[in-house]
Scaffold this active site. Structure first.
Site, short mmCIF file in Angstrom:
data_model
loop_
_atom_site.label_atom_id
_atom_site.label_comp_id
_atom_site.label_asym_id
_atom_site.label_seq_id
_atom_site.Cartn_x
_atom_site.Cartn_y
_atom_site.Cartn_z
CG HIS A 8 60.79 -28.71 -53.27
ND1 HIS A 8 61.72 -27.84 -52.79
CD2 HIS A 8 61.34 -29.93 -53.17
CE1 HIS A 8 62.79 -28.51 -52.42
NE2 HIS A 8 62.59 -29.77 -52.65
CG HIS A 43 68.84 -37.24 -49.64
ND1 HIS A 43 67.94 -37.19 -48.60
CD2 HIS A 43 68.63 -36.11 -50.38
CE1 HIS A 43 67.21 -36.08 -48.72
NE2 HIS A 43 67.61 -35.42 -49.79
CD GLU A 72 64.03 -33.68 -51.40
OE1 GLU A 72 65.11 -33.35 -50.91
OE2 GLU A 72 63.11 -32.86 -51.65
CG ASP A 122 65.97 -34.78 -55.47
OD1 ASP A 122 65.58 -35.29 -54.41
OD2 ASP A 122 66.81 -33.85 -55.48
CG HIS A 156 67.93 -31.09 -47.40
ND1 HIS A 156 66.73 -30.59 -47.80
CD2 HIS A 156 68.21 -32.07 -48.27
CE1 HIS A 156 66.33 -31.21 -48.89
NE2 HIS A 156 67.23 -32.10 -49.20
CG ASP A 203 70.26 -32.91 -51.60
OD1 ASP A 203 70.32 -33.08 -52.83
OD2 ASP A 203 69.24 -33.16 -50.95
CE1 TYR A 245 71.23 -28.08 -54.46
CE2 TYR A 245 72.47 -27.87 -52.42
CZ TYR A 245 71.76 -28.64 -53.32
OH TYR A 245 71.59 -29.98 -53.08
CG HIS A 278 71.15 -31.68 -56.95
ND1 HIS A 278 70.20 -32.20 -57.79
CD2 HIS A 278 70.66 -31.86 -55.70
CE1 HIS A 278 69.19 -32.68 -57.09
NE2 HIS A 278 69.44 -32.48 -55.81
#
Ligand code: FEO
Length: 398
Positions: free
Chosen positions: A25, A79, A81, A83, A146, A165, A193, A226
């Site tokens: 994104h 989380h 999100e 991903d 986040h 994250d 990042y 990640h």
């Protein structure tokens, strides 16, 4: 590549490696990324997070190397999100867990993503413990780090912080631990990042670090969702976050420009000459060949943002507008700046870039330089002078 790696006895990495993603994104992921998930074998077999939807089979395959996925008792969603939660719906069908453990905000977000009232939600509050048998998990809400739903899971007996994250890097590697890769490249990816994901939440990062220090957690490993797991000196990444979050700048300037017919480029080089006269570390970044997320990475520790754009159709060049839109959202602080650019007949770009800097609360320390068509020696001298004035301001912070 689908590998099984043990962090400590009974704690397995079961994620997926995305070697080919190049855009996250708006963030350039030139070396791919990973979606980490962790499986803990205990009386209650527990899976922490899932992976991006197209990688669900990689996750299932990794889990099968350790245990039949239907034996998993708890699924923790740190989380929402996609991903990390993108495979939740399919994994719920395979696992049929006793509990889906998440923060209060994650429950709300899961309902808004997957619209399943019938899942066995088990909402945990910040600081709450859950026993898995021999192990205890403590959950720590990390709102807006986040997303509103974000949460850490801390494995107390093993001193492993599963950090969602936070502390991650977008870097696809066959290695799983920080001591197995080049430390400089790892820190570059961690810096990028932070600059592109966590920068706007810097005050919350500082508060979280203080809160976690108060809890006195022993940390042997930090396992983000990640990139590489911080096994060797895991507190190095916490220290780096504390430093980045304070946004204490170096004596450094970043000149970001886009040029229509190379006049603005000539001006950029002249500005750099003025900065160099005072020994200021300067990076020149042409948006024609620089991705916005790399420019932001350079800005993280810079004192000065100097923007250059030609005027096009009464505005700035589109790549500069894109850069400013992206930068505005990331809210860099403690910066000074100025703008410059060439024009044909109307010349709005310098005024518009200066206004954008002011809107971002960048302290504008020079009125800017506009030059019609192609600069000659006198015009370039004005640009050198702009560089000199910025250098003096960098070296003598108010
Ligand atoms: Fe890696 Fe916020 O998802």
């Amino acid at each position: 590549m689908r590998i099984n790696v043990e962090l400590k006895e009974g704690i397995h990495w079961v994620g997926a490696i995305d070697w080919n993603i190049r855009d996250f994104h708006g963030y350039s992921t030139n070396k791919g990324t990973t979606y980490n998930a962790y499986l803990v074998m205990d009386d209650k077999v527990t899976l922490f997070d899932t992976v991006k939807k197209p990688f669900k089979q990689d996750l299932v395959h990794c889990i099968y190397k350790v245990v039949d996925p239907s034996k998993i008792d708890y699924l923790v969603v740190n989380h929402v999100e996609p991903d990390h939660s993108g495979s939740v719906a399919e994994m719920m069908e395979i696992i049929k867990p006793e509990k889906l453990i998440c923060s209060p905000r994650a429950k709300k977000a899961l309902l808004q993503h997957y619209h399943r009232e019938d899942w066995p939600y088990h909402v945990v509050e910040s600081g709450q413990d859950i026993s898995l048998g021999k192990r205890t998990v403590q959950f720590i809400e990390t709102r807006m780090l986040h997303w509103p739903d974000s949460m850490f899971s801390y494995l107390k007996e093993d001193a492993i912080l599963i950090s969602s994250d936070a502390f991650g890097q977008h870097w696809a590697t066959s290695e799983r631990f920080n001591d197995q890769v080049d430390s400089h490249e790892l820190m570059y990816h961690a810096t990028k990042y932070y600059a592109n994901i966590l920068l706007p939440y810097s005050p919350l990062v500082l508060k979280l670090i203080a809160d976690v220090q108060k809890l006195g957690l022993k940390i042997d490993m930090i396992a983000p969702d990640h990139g590489l797991i911080w096994r060797d000196n895991p507190m190095q990444i916490v220290s780096a976050y504390a430093q980045w979050a304070q946004q204490v700048p170096k004596q450094k300037a970043v000149i970001i420009y886009d040029s229509m017919w190379r006049s603005t480029e000539m001006m950029a080089k002249a500005v750099a000459d003025g900065l160099a006269e005072h020994g200021v570390c300067t990076k020149i970044m042409d948006l024609a060949g620089t991705h916005r997320s790399d420019a932001i990475t350079e800005l993280l520790d810079a004192r000065a943002i100097i923007l250059g754009s030609s005027t096009l159709n009464n505005g700035m060049l589109p790549r500069m507008a894109d850069m400013l839109c992206y930068m505005k959202g990331l809210r860099p602080s403690n910066k000074i700046g100025a703008a410059f650019g060439s024009y044909g007949w109307s010349g709005e770009s310098v005024r518009l870039m200066t206004k954008a800097l002011e809107e971002m609360k960048v302290k504008v320390v020079h009125q800017g330089v506009s030059i019609q068509y192609v600069p000659e020696h006198q015009g370039l001298k004005q640009c050198v002078e702009l560089g000199r004035e910025l250098a003096v301001a960098i070296k003598n912070p108010a």
